[in-house]
Every structure is written in C-alpha cells, then in structure tokens.
Design a protein around this motif. Structure first.
Motif, short mmCIF file in Angstrom:
data_model
loop_
_atom_site.label_atom_id
_atom_site.label_comp_id
_atom_site.label_asym_id
_atom_site.label_seq_id
_atom_site.Cartn_x
_atom_site.Cartn_y
_atom_site.Cartn_z
N THR A 44 -19.69 4.33 9.44
CA THR A 44 -20.53 5.51 9.72
C THR A 44 -20.71 5.79 11.20
O THR A 44 -21.30 6.79 11.57
N THR A 45 -20.22 4.88 12.05
CA THR A 45 -20.34 5.10 13.49
C THR A 45 -18.94 5.17 14.11
O THR A 45 -18.00 4.52 13.62
N LEU A 46 -18.82 5.92 15.17
CA LEU A 46 -17.55 6.00 15.86
C LEU A 46 -17.21 4.66 16.50
O LEU A 46 -16.05 4.26 16.56
N GLU A 47 -18.22 3.94 16.95
CA GLU A 47 -18.00 2.59 17.47
C GLU A 47 -17.33 1.72 16.41
O GLU A 47 -16.35 1.02 16.68
N GLY A 48 -17.85 1.76 15.20
CA GLY A 48 -17.28 0.98 14.10
C GLY A 48 -15.84 1.37 13.81
O GLY A 48 -14.99 0.50 13.56
N TYR A 49 -15.56 2.66 13.84
CA TYR A 49 -14.19 3.11 13.58
C TYR A 49 -13.23 2.67 14.70
O TYR A 49 -12.13 2.19 14.42
N CYS A 50 -13.64 2.82 15.94
CA CYS A 50 -12.77 2.42 17.07
C CYS A 50 -12.45 0.93 16.99
O CYS A 50 -11.30 0.53 17.23
N ASP A 51 -13.42 0.13 16.62
CA ASP A 51 -13.18 -1.30 16.50
C ASP A 51 -12.35 -1.63 15.26
O ASP A 51 -11.56 -2.57 15.26
N TRP A 52 -12.48 -0.83 14.20
CA TRP A 52 -11.62 -1.00 13.02
C TRP A 52 -10.16 -0.73 13.39
O TRP A 52 -9.27 -1.49 13.01
N MET A 53 -9.93 0.32 14.18
CA MET A 53 -8.56 0.62 14.63
C MET A 53 -8.02 -0.52 15.49
O MET A 53 -6.85 -0.89 15.37
N LYS A 54 -8.85 -1.08 16.33
CA LYS A 54 -8.43 -2.21 17.17
C LYS A 54 -7.97 -3.37 16.28
O LYS A 54 -6.93 -3.98 16.51
N GLY A 55 -8.74 -3.65 15.25
CA GLY A 55 -8.38 -4.71 14.31
C GLY A 55 -7.13 -4.40 13.52
O GLY A 55 -6.28 -5.27 13.29
N LEU A 56 -6.98 -3.15 13.11
CA LEU A 56 -5.81 -2.75 12.34
C LEU A 56 -4.53 -2.98 13.13
O LEU A 56 -3.51 -3.42 12.59
N LEU A 57 -4.60 -2.75 14.44
CA LEU A 57 -3.40 -2.91 15.26
C LEU A 57 -3.08 -4.37 15.56
O LEU A 57 -2.05 -4.67 16.16
N THR A 58 -3.92 -5.30 15.12
CA THR A 58 -3.54 -6.72 15.17
C THR A 58 -2.76 -7.09 13.91
O THR A 58 -2.04 -8.09 13.91
N ILE A 59 -2.92 -6.31 12.86
CA ILE A 59 -2.21 -6.53 11.60
C ILE A 59 -0.89 -5.75 11.60
O ILE A 59 0.15 -6.25 11.22
N LEU A 60 -0.97 -4.49 12.04
CA LEU A 60 0.22 -3.64 12.16
C LEU A 60 0.60 -3.64 13.64
O LEU A 60 0.34 -2.70 14.38
#
Length: 137
Positions: A44-60
C-alpha cells in the motif's frame, strides 16, 4: 525539475532495483501505492513497492525494462509509463527454486504528483501471466 523529468528518474531508479533509499528523493514520504494484481495487492506504500522491486531483481538477476511509451498530463499532474519487463528466474528466492524460465511482461505505471513529487502510483499488471511464464504458478 519538471514532473516528466522526476517521473523518468523515479521510474528508472525503481525499475533497476535501487530501492526506496534512492527512489525516496522523487516521492513524498507518505506516497501511496495500489495495484489490482494478486502478487502485489497487499502493498500500500510506494516505499514498500520500491523495496519489493529491489528484492525481485535479486531473484530475476537479469531483469530489465524496455520503455514503450511515456506521457505527461500536466493538467492532471500525472505521468503514465508503459513498459515491458523481462527477466529470468536464476537467483535464489521466490516461491520455488530457480526455474531458468523467463517472463516478458507488459505493465503500466500511473504516477500522480503533488508539489513536484510522486504522491501516489498505481501499477497495472497481469501478474498471473508473468508468474506462469516464470514457472511460479
């Protein structure tokens, strides 16, 4: 900096996995986020989404984007970006061990501005399609 320039800088920082620590300079501290997409519906926060993307790019690990369209609506103080994200599940993490499978996934960001910074972002994305391509669904 215009909202177009700010949106472009934010978009690139977010999509290259730089996380909130870099993206925050382009956004309000309380910037909100929404998506009608199961994989990220709870964020629900842009902070949360930006950090989710950061994590996703450690997997992909090879994740990248191709920007297809970018437009500014100054009357409504918003910017819309359409891109295609491509990445292969080669890194540890995710719901299953690395699959080696690749997704090429269309998505749209609608960024609403207040006082020259992103105040809210909505992501339009068909997550089930991307997750199936990665072998996660």
């Amino acid at each position: 900096m215009s909202i177009t320039e700010t949106a472009h800088a934010f978009f690139d920082a977010c999509e290259t996995g730089q996380g909130w620590e870099v993206c925050a300079q382009y956004c309000h501290a309380d910037a909100s986020f929404a998506a009608q997409s199961e994989a990220i519906a709870e964020i629900t926060t842009l902070e949360g989404y930006c950090d989710w993307m950061k994590g996703l790019l450690t997997i992909l690990e090879d994740g990248s984007y191709e920007l297809k369209s970018f437009g500014t609506d100054t009357e409504r103080a918003c910017v819309v970006a359409y891109a295609v994200f491509t990445g292969s599940h080669s890194g540890d993490g995710g719901p299953v061990p690395p699959t080696g499978k690749t997704t090429s996934s269309d998505y749209v960001y609608h960024m609403a501005f207040r006082d020259g910074k992103v105040a809210h972002m909505t992501k339009i994305w068909n997550a089930p399609w991307a997750l199936r391509e990665l072998g996660w669904g």
